[in-house]
Design an enzyme around this catalytic site. Sequence first.
Site, short mmCIF file in Angstrom:
data_model
loop_
_atom_site.label_atom_id
_atom_site.label_comp_id
_atom_site.label_asym_id
_atom_site.label_seq_id
_atom_site.Cartn_x
_atom_site.Cartn_y
_atom_site.Cartn_z
CG HIS A 192 0.08 -0.01 2.68
ND1 HIS A 192 0.57 1.80 3.06
CD2 HIS A 192 0.46 -1.17 2.79
CE1 HIS A 192 0.71 0.84 4.17
NE2 HIS A 192 0.84 -0.38 4.22
NE ARG A 242 -1.37 -0.16 6.80
CZ ARG A 242 -1.72 -0.92 8.16
NH1 ARG A 242 -3.31 -0.57 8.53
NH2 ARG A 242 -1.17 -1.95 8.65
CD GLU A 289 2.49 -5.16 8.31
OE1 GLU A 289 2.47 -6.41 8.16
OE2 GLU A 289 3.46 -4.72 7.55
CG HIS A 299 -0.42 -5.06 5.14
ND1 HIS A 299 -1.02 -3.55 5.21
CD2 HIS A 299 -1.69 -5.84 4.73
CE1 HIS A 299 -2.07 -3.31 5.15
NE2 HIS A 299 -2.36 -4.87 4.51
O1 2PG Z 1 4.21 -0.57 11.41
C1 2PG Z 1 4.16 -1.64 10.53
O2 2PG Z 1 3.48 -2.81 10.68
C2 2PG Z 1 5.47 -2.42 10.40
C3 2PG Z 1 4.76 -1.68 7.76
O3 2PG Z 1 5.08 -0.21 8.06
O4 2PG Z 1 6.53 -1.35 9.84
P1 2PG Z 1 8.25 -2.54 10.09
O5 2PG Z 1 8.45 -2.24 7.87
O6 2PG Z 1 8.20 -1.71 10.67
O7 2PG Z 1 7.81 -3.56 9.81
#
Ligand code: 2PG
Length: 231
Positions: free
Chosen positions: A9, A58, A114, A184
Amino acid sequence: MAKLILVRHGQSTWNAANRFTGWVDVPLNHVGRQEAMEAAKKISSYQIDLCFTSLLVRALETTAICLTECDGACSGKSPVFKHDTDDPSWHGWDHYSGGKSKEVPIFMSPDLDERYYGELQGFNKAEMAQKVGKDIVHQWRRSFSVRPPKGESLEDTAARTIPFFQNRILPYLKQGDNVLVSAHGNSLRSIIMYLDHLSQEEVPNLELATGIPIVYDIDEGGKFTKKTVLK
Ligand SMILES: O=C(O)[C@@H](CO)OP(=O)(O)O
């Protein structure tokens, strides 16, 4: 030859604020919407047959922008979000019959959500690194098997994304359909780890930029023959 197009996204409000997001359902910001529009242009020559997205807004926004902000991707068909018609509170399909020639169906699944960031959700990443140490935060964010407090490791995330990919997405690719997947950073990292045969030692170095489509070519046997990043 089918195409699999993966897109993380566009930038969300919490990406911009450097906050752990996980399952918190924050929208795209202005930059994220622009990134999604750029992604739409980049994939416009691919003629997408169907789409999969997570349930988080998102990814849903990115899907909608990708399928509406360019002329090519839907080849004149309507993108249609497919809700669960078995849910008794759902209404609305009685007087509509779609079909492959008229629409690009969009299937939504929590399996593409995610990685769950547990107790870290909402905290600023830099402040957390100052508090508990950079190395621990890096482990929580990028290692394969270390879980963030009360959250999912990448391994846990892969345990839902890879079966979903194998059972729900791959059959369409094998029959020659072009498939867009909007999801994600970590849910896609787990799928790419599988597609690219990355080891647990290699996957911490895999970073995905927001709104940059990655295209895989797939032959009839379901073999992935080429990967192109549309920067
Ligand atoms: O905060 C989150 O959910 C992820 C993606 O934005 O973060 P990271 O890249 O630190 O895994």
